[in-house]
Scaffold this motif. Sequence first.
Motif, PDB file in Angstrom:
ATOM      1  N   ALA A 175       0.821  -1.216   0.000  1.00  0.00           N
ATOM      2  CA  ALA A 175       0.000   0.000   0.000  1.00  0.00           C
ATOM      3  C   ALA A 175       0.852   1.262   0.000  1.00  0.00           C
ATOM      4  N   GLY A 176       2.165   1.094   0.016  1.00  0.00           N
ATOM      5  CA  GLY A 176       3.059   2.253   0.046  1.00  0.00           C
ATOM      6  C   GLY A 176       3.093   2.949   1.382  1.00  0.00           C
ATOM      7  N   GLN A 177       2.771   2.208   2.456  1.00  0.00           N
ATOM      8  CA  GLN A 177       2.687   2.816   3.788  1.00  0.00           C
ATOM      9  C   GLN A 177       3.744   2.278   4.746  1.00  0.00           C
ATOM     10  N   LEU A 178       4.750   1.577   4.236  1.00  0.00           N
ATOM     11  CA  LEU A 178       5.847   1.054   5.055  1.00  0.00           C
ATOM     12  C   LEU A 178       7.166   1.369   4.380  1.00  0.00           C
ATOM     13  N   ALA A 179       8.012   2.113   5.089  1.00  0.00           N
ATOM     14  CA  ALA A 179       9.372   2.382   4.640  1.00  0.00           C
ATOM     15  C   ALA A 179      10.334   1.658   5.583  1.00  0.00           C
ATOM     16  N   ILE A 180      11.392   1.099   5.018  1.00  0.00           N
ATOM     17  CA  ILE A 180      12.401   0.380   5.792  1.00  0.00           C
ATOM     18  C   ILE A 180      13.722   1.111   5.634  1.00  0.00           C
ATOM     19  N   ILE A 181      14.360   1.420   6.747  1.00  0.00           N
ATOM     20  CA  ILE A 181      15.597   2.200   6.731  1.00  0.00           C
ATOM     21  C   ILE A 181      16.730   1.323   7.226  1.00  0.00           C
ATOM     22  N   TYR A 449      20.033   7.763  13.177  1.00  0.00           N
ATOM     23  CA  TYR A 449      18.604   7.457  13.316  1.00  0.00           C
ATOM     24  C   TYR A 449      17.765   8.705  13.535  1.00  0.00           C
ATOM     25  N   ARG A 450      18.388   9.773  14.024  1.00  0.00           N
ATOM     26  CA  ARG A 450      17.655  11.007  14.270  1.00  0.00           C
ATOM     27  C   ARG A 450      17.211  11.682  12.973  1.00  0.00           C
ATOM     28  N   GLN A 451      17.819  11.301  11.832  1.00  0.00           N
ATOM     29  CA  GLN A 451      17.367  11.851  10.562  1.00  0.00           C
ATOM     30  C   GLN A 451      15.913  11.473  10.311  1.00  0.00           C
ATOM     31  N   ALA A 452      15.600  10.192  10.488  1.00  0.00           N
ATOM     32  CA  ALA A 452      14.215   9.757  10.298  1.00  0.00           C
ATOM     33  C   ALA A 452      13.290  10.405  11.320  1.00  0.00           C
ATOM     34  N   LEU A 453      13.721  10.442  12.585  1.00  0.00           N
ATOM     35  CA  LEU A 453      12.873  11.027  13.621  1.00  0.00           C
ATOM     36  C   LEU A 453      12.622  12.508  13.349  1.00  0.00           C
ATOM     37  N   SER A 454      13.641  13.224  12.884  1.00  0.00           N
ATOM     38  CA  SER A 454      13.487  14.662  12.649  1.00  0.00           C
ATOM     39  C   SER A 454      12.483  14.927  11.527  1.00  0.00           C
ATOM     40  N   GLU A 455      12.457  14.073  10.505  1.00  0.00           N
ATOM     41  CA  GLU A 455      11.482  14.259   9.433  1.00  0.00           C
ATOM     42  C   GLU A 455      10.063  14.000   9.924  1.00  0.00           C
ATOM     43  N   ILE A 456       9.910  13.020  10.796  1.00  0.00           N
ATOM     44  CA  ILE A 456       8.589  12.730  11.362  1.00  0.00           C
ATOM     45  C   ILE A 456       8.120  13.890  12.233  1.00  0.00           C
ATOM     46  N   VAL A 457       9.012  14.366  13.111  1.00  0.00           N
ATOM     47  CA  VAL A 457       8.662  15.474  14.003  1.00  0.00           C
ATOM     48  C   VAL A 457       8.331  16.727  13.200  1.00  0.00           C
ATOM     49  N   PRO A 479      17.157  14.937   3.225  1.00  0.00           N
ATOM     50  CA  PRO A 479      15.917  14.238   3.638  1.00  0.00           C
ATOM     51  C   PRO A 479      15.801  12.855   3.008  1.00  0.00           C
ATOM     52  N   LEU A 480      15.273  11.931   3.781  1.00  0.00           N
ATOM     53  CA  LEU A 480      14.970  10.606   3.251  1.00  0.00           C
ATOM     54  C   LEU A 480      13.703  10.630   2.402  1.00  0.00           C
TER      55      LEU A 480
END
Length: 483
Positions: A175-181, A449-457, A479-480
């Motif tokens: 569904a395009g709703q899961l990204a894996i890093i 790992y804070r790169q992903a968290l910062s984009e979410i925040v 940005p990822l």
Amino acid sequence: MAESKKTRFVQGTALMREDVVTPMHHHDQSQDALLVRVDGVTRHMTGCEADGYITENYDLPELTEVEHVEGGPRLVKRRHILGGAAAGFGALLTATAMPRYSFAAPTEGAASRELLVCVFMRGGFDGLSAIVPINDPAYYAARSTIAVGAEQTVPLDGTWGLSTHMRALKPIWDAGQLAIIQGSGSPDVTRSHFVDQVTVERAAPASVRTGWLGRHLQTSSADTGTFRGVTVGGSTVFSLATNAMDTLAVSSIDSFDLAVWSSSQVKSRVQTALEEMYGGAGGQVQETAAATFDAATVLQQVRADQPGAPETYPDSTWGRGLSEIARLAKADVGVEVACIDIGDWDMHAGLGAATDEQAWFSRRARDFAEGLAAFRTDLGDRWATTTVVTMSEFGRRVAENGSAGTDHGQGNTMFVLGGGIKGGRVLGTVPSLDAGNLSLGDVPITLDYRQALSEIVSTRLGNGDNLAEVFPGFTPGAPLGIV
């Protein structure tokens, strides 16, 4: 009848001084310890040592002259209850939370809020057994008995395969709703459960004594009277620690209620007495108590409006915890951040073959994936405004050890999923797992790992203007594009 004991409340006093004491968790509970600031220096102490130090050096509520008898304490005076609120003694309130966790009634517009669910995979998650480099011969050479064969994966792209034990996540991927890093982690990794769990949850220099989610809540709005931050479990996770507000820890909505030793009539009298006692205290004690009683009332309504967990959830602590988060989310009580742990990933021995349905990793992987799939279904329309992110203190070493397990490593795998995620992609960089490409035998950390968290925040939670306060000492990179 034996003479009742009169005691001074000492045990647990260290946890009343969160400005001085930081709990440290270890996968072996016998090695749990506390970090205590002594004359500007941080020292490791056992619980008993920390209790003794705090009792000797700091003023604490006087909790003497309380008789402990069958059926509960007697002769509890007003000053005992008020003083004991922080210690959890007075509590008389709930089986699952202390009065210091304050929260209150629903707020208008709560349903439109974004919900972030932060999953900590405690113990050191083995990403290479979950998301498999199916075309890398170095991977198979390094794991002669525990490698996951390509036939034991669901293809994601030409490079990576999803373990069949996590196949419940594939519809979310499709569904395009899961990204894996891949290749993510903390640049300050030490391979110590104690140190790295706190480091990852702090997401800031060691001198900072708050968690990244606590700082987000503190800076994102002036609201403090909602169920903004929730930990599903027995105590608040360090990620939610903040000096500015309290957050909630609750292991079960159904058991969050006034706990007394007798009938509902006694319960009513006890609640009235407690409200009168706390109501005259003034200041933070009064505010905290009022919020707690309001919360109990709100959760009574949640219990009435939201049934228990659907049968689609795994029958496990993890499955039940996710169902509790879903109940709160669907009840629109204003939850913005919910934290939940899924542990038991420290597989030094007996990780198991992927072909074995009952192997250790196989069972944990199914529990994890099936729980998230059920959570997505349960949320329904609320999934569109929900983001789930996973993290662990570190990954595992590439090569299996002599006990058919893996030891503490570095780089790891993160999952980010939700209705607003740009998924269906494996992001991050992991080189071929030849020895010359590894970091001391580990998957190298190629992405903070804070790169992903910062984009979410920034994007999902709308707090981009305060990233420097949420993640002090970190500057986001390219940005990822996950949100």
